[in-house]
Motif scaffolding. Structure first.
Motif, short mmCIF file in Angstrom:
data_model
loop_
_atom_site.label_atom_id
_atom_site.label_comp_id
_atom_site.label_asym_id
_atom_site.label_seq_id
_atom_site.Cartn_x
_atom_site.Cartn_y
_atom_site.Cartn_z
N GLU A 70 18.13 -22.66 -81.91
CA GLU A 70 19.32 -23.06 -81.15
C GLU A 70 20.57 -23.00 -82.01
OE1 GLU A 70 22.48 -25.64 -79.67
OE2 GLU A 70 21.25 -25.99 -81.46
N ALA A 84 21.34 -25.40 -74.49
CA ALA A 84 19.93 -25.08 -74.70
C ALA A 84 19.08 -26.30 -74.38
CB ALA A 84 19.68 -24.62 -76.13
N TRP A 85 17.84 -26.05 -73.98
CA TRP A 85 16.91 -27.15 -73.71
C TRP A 85 15.49 -26.62 -73.78
CZ3 TRP A 85 19.97 -24.60 -70.30
CH2 TRP A 85 19.36 -23.92 -69.23
N ASN A 87 11.51 -26.59 -72.31
CA ASN A 87 10.79 -26.81 -71.07
C ASN A 87 9.92 -28.06 -71.19
OD1 ASN A 87 8.76 -25.89 -72.75
ND2 ASN A 87 7.94 -24.39 -71.29
N GLN A 92 8.71 -23.65 -74.81
CA GLN A 92 9.69 -22.60 -74.65
C GLN A 92 11.11 -23.16 -74.74
OE1 GLN A 92 9.29 -18.95 -73.90
NE2 GLN A 92 11.30 -19.33 -74.78
N MET A 94 14.89 -22.70 -73.83
CA MET A 94 15.76 -22.03 -72.87
C MET A 94 17.18 -22.05 -73.42
SD MET A 94 13.17 -21.89 -70.78
CE MET A 94 13.84 -21.19 -69.27
N ALA A 96 21.11 -20.92 -72.46
CA ALA A 96 22.00 -20.47 -71.38
C ALA A 96 23.19 -19.71 -71.96
CB ALA A 96 22.49 -21.66 -70.57
N ARG A 107 16.37 -13.22 -76.38
CA ARG A 107 14.92 -12.94 -76.39
C ARG A 107 14.45 -12.56 -77.79
NH1 ARG A 107 16.46 -9.95 -71.71
NH2 ARG A 107 15.87 -11.05 -69.78
N ALA A 111 13.58 -17.01 -77.60
CA ALA A 111 14.02 -17.94 -76.57
C ALA A 111 14.13 -17.24 -75.22
CB ALA A 111 15.37 -18.55 -76.95
N GLN A 112 14.18 -18.02 -74.15
CA GLN A 112 14.30 -17.49 -72.80
C GLN A 112 15.75 -17.58 -72.34
OE1 GLN A 112 12.01 -16.03 -70.70
NE2 GLN A 112 13.75 -15.67 -69.35
N VAL A 114 19.00 -17.77 -69.92
CA VAL A 114 19.34 -18.25 -68.59
C VAL A 114 20.81 -17.89 -68.36
CG1 VAL A 114 19.52 -20.24 -67.06
CG2 VAL A 114 17.70 -20.16 -68.78
N PRO A 149 20.84 -27.73 -68.21
CA PRO A 149 19.90 -27.04 -67.32
C PRO A 149 20.47 -26.74 -65.94
CG PRO A 149 18.76 -28.74 -68.55
CD PRO A 149 20.23 -28.93 -68.83
#
Length: 374
Positions: A70, A84-85, A87, A92, A94, A96, A107, A111-112, A114, A149
Motif C-alpha cells: 500500500e 486501500a483495504w 478483504n 487480498q 484492494m 482503489a 496488479r 493487489a486488486q 478497484v 471501499p
C-alpha cells in the motif's frame, strides 16, 4: 493512592506498543516485522477474531505485506490514489484508483485494482469541509469518516434527516456523501476502575506509549484526559494537550521512573513495539487499557471525525476492538507497530463495540517527541 512505582509500571506498559530503539519524531517508521508474532497478539486474535493460531499467523503475514504494498502504490499512483483495504480474511489487498490506466501497475504489485470516481484527496477534502462546518450544523451527526471501499464520506446519525444541515453547511457533493442510520454515540472512555491506570483528579485514564523529549521521560495519552486537571497521580504533569479538534496529550513523568518499549498484553505478557507504520483498513489491531485489558478487532476506517459532547475530533481511526471507560489513552497496536491512543467509542466488551484511536505519529510530530522502541 498510587506510588511513583505505579506510574513506572503504567509508563512501561505504554511503551510496549511502541518500540525498542528510539525513533525521532518525523522519521520514517521502522519496517514492519512479523518474523516471530507475540504470543499475546496471537492469543487475543484467536479469542476476539475467532481464528486458529495458524490463521492468525497467516493474517499477520498478509497484513505485513499489505502495509508495504500500500505504501509503494500510494506513492506510485499519486493524485489518482483512492485508498486501500483488505478483504474479509486479509488474503487480498484492494487498491482503489480513479485512473483505469493504472490497473496493471496495481496488479503487478499483487493487489486488486478497484476503479472509482473520486480520489482519496477529493474524499478527504469533502470530510475537511464537514469538519469545518459550524458547530450548530453538526448537532445531528454522531461522526463521519472517509470510507475507501464505498468511495464516499459516510455520516452516521440516529436521525439521518438531521444531517442535511451539516451537508449543506459544508457545501458537499451529495453524491459523495452517504448517510447511515446508527445509534452509535461515542463517548470519551474514562472513570472505570481496573488495569494499569493513572488518575487525574477523580478521573482515571490509561497510559499510551513511552516517549522521551530530550532528557525528559513520559508518555502520550488522550487529550480529553487532561481536561480534568493538569497533574496526574502517580506523579506526572501534562505538558501539552489538544481536545477537542484532536485528542492527544503528553505527560512528563517524575525522575526515577523508567521508560520501556512495551505494552501490556494478555495474561500479563509484554508486547514489544518495533515501529509505528500505519496499518491498512481491514488489518487486525489490538488495544490495551486499564479497564478491559487486551482486546482485538479490525481497522474499519482511517480519518474519521467524531462529535463528542465537548466538540468534534478529527483524524481518528475507527476499529471494531471493544473498550470501556477508563481505557482512554491506552495503546493500539497492529502486529508490532504502534498505531495510536484510545480516544472514545460506543458499546462495551460484553456486547461488542466500536472504538476510535488518535494515530500516534501526529502526536509525536506535534510535540517533537521520540518513541521508545525495542
Amino acid at each position: 493512592m498510587f506510588s511513583r512505582g505505579s506510574l513506572l509500571a503504567g509508563a512501561a506498559t505504554v511503551a510496549l506498543f511502541l518500540a525498542a530503539s528510539a525513533t525521532p519524531a518525523g522519521a520514517a517508521p521502522a519496517p514492519f516485522e512479523i518474523s516471530s508474532p507475540s504470543p499475546a497478539v496471537l492469543e487475543a486474535m484467536q479469542r476476539d477474531l475467532g481464528l486458529t493460531s495458524q490463521q492468525a499467523i497467516t493474517r499477520l503475514a498478509n497484513e505485513e505485506r499489505a502495509m508495504t504494498t500500500e505504501s509503494a502504490l500510494s506513492a506510485k499512483l499519486g493524485s489518482t490514489y483512492a485508498g486501500a483495504w483488505l478483504n474479509g480474511d486479509a488474503s487480498q489487498l484492494m487498491v482503489a484508483t480513479s485512473d483505469a490506466a493504472t490497473a496493471d501497475a496495481i496488479r503487478a504489485k499483487g493487489a486488486q485494482p478497484v476503479i472509482v470516481s473520486r480520489t482519496l484527496d477529493q474524499l478527504n477534502a469533502i470530510k475537511d469541509r464537514l469538519d469545518q462546518a459550524p458547530a450548530e450544523a453538526k448537532t445531528g451527526a454522531s461522526l463521519w469518516y472517509v470510507d475507501a471501499p464505498t468511495n464516499t464520506v459516510v455520516i452516521l446519525a440516529a436521525q439521518p434527516a438531521a444531517t442535511a444541515a451539516l451537508v449543506a453547511a459544508a457545501g458537499a457533493d451529495r453524491n459523495a456523501v452517504r448517510v447511515v442510520a446508527s445509534n452509535e454515540q461515542p463517548q470519551p472512555l474514562i472513570d472505570i476502575i481496573g488495569g494499569n491506570p493513572y488518575y487525574i483528579g477523580s478521573s482515571r485514564c490509561s497510559v499510551g506509549f513511552s516517549i522521551t523529549k530530550g532528557s525528559t521521560i513520559g508518555f502520550v495519552t488522550a487529550g480529553h484526559c487532561r481536561v480534568a486537571a493538569n497533574t496526574t497521580n502517580p506523579t506526572g504533569t501534562f505538558q501539552a494537550y489538544s481536545f477537542p479538534g484532536h485528542d492527544y496529550a503528553w505527560v512528563a513523568a517524575a525522575s526515577g521512573n523508567t521508560v520501556r518499549p512495551w505494552v501490556k498484553g494478555s495474561g500479563g505478557t509484554n508486547v514489544v513495539v518495533k515501529g509505528s507504520t500505519q496499518a491498512v483498513v481491514g488489518a487486525s489491531i489490538c488495544r490495551s487499557g486499564s479497564t478491559t485489558g487486551w482486546r482485538c478487532g479490525l481497522i474499519q476506517q482511517h480519518n474519521a471525525s467524531v462529535t463528542y459532547s465537548q466538540g468534534t475530533v478529527t483524524g481518528l481511526t475507527r476499529t471494531s476492538a471493544c473498550a470501556e471507560p477508563g481505557d482512554s489513552g491506552g495503546s493500539f497496536i497492529s502486529g508490532s507497530q504502534a498505531q495510536g491512543v484510545t480516544s472514545g467509542g460506543s458499546g462495551n466488551c460484553s456486547s461488542g463495540g466500536t472504538t476510535y484511536h488518535q494515530p500516534v505519529n501526529p502526536i509525536l510530530s506535534a510535540y517533537g517527541l521520540t518513541l521508545t522502541t525495542g
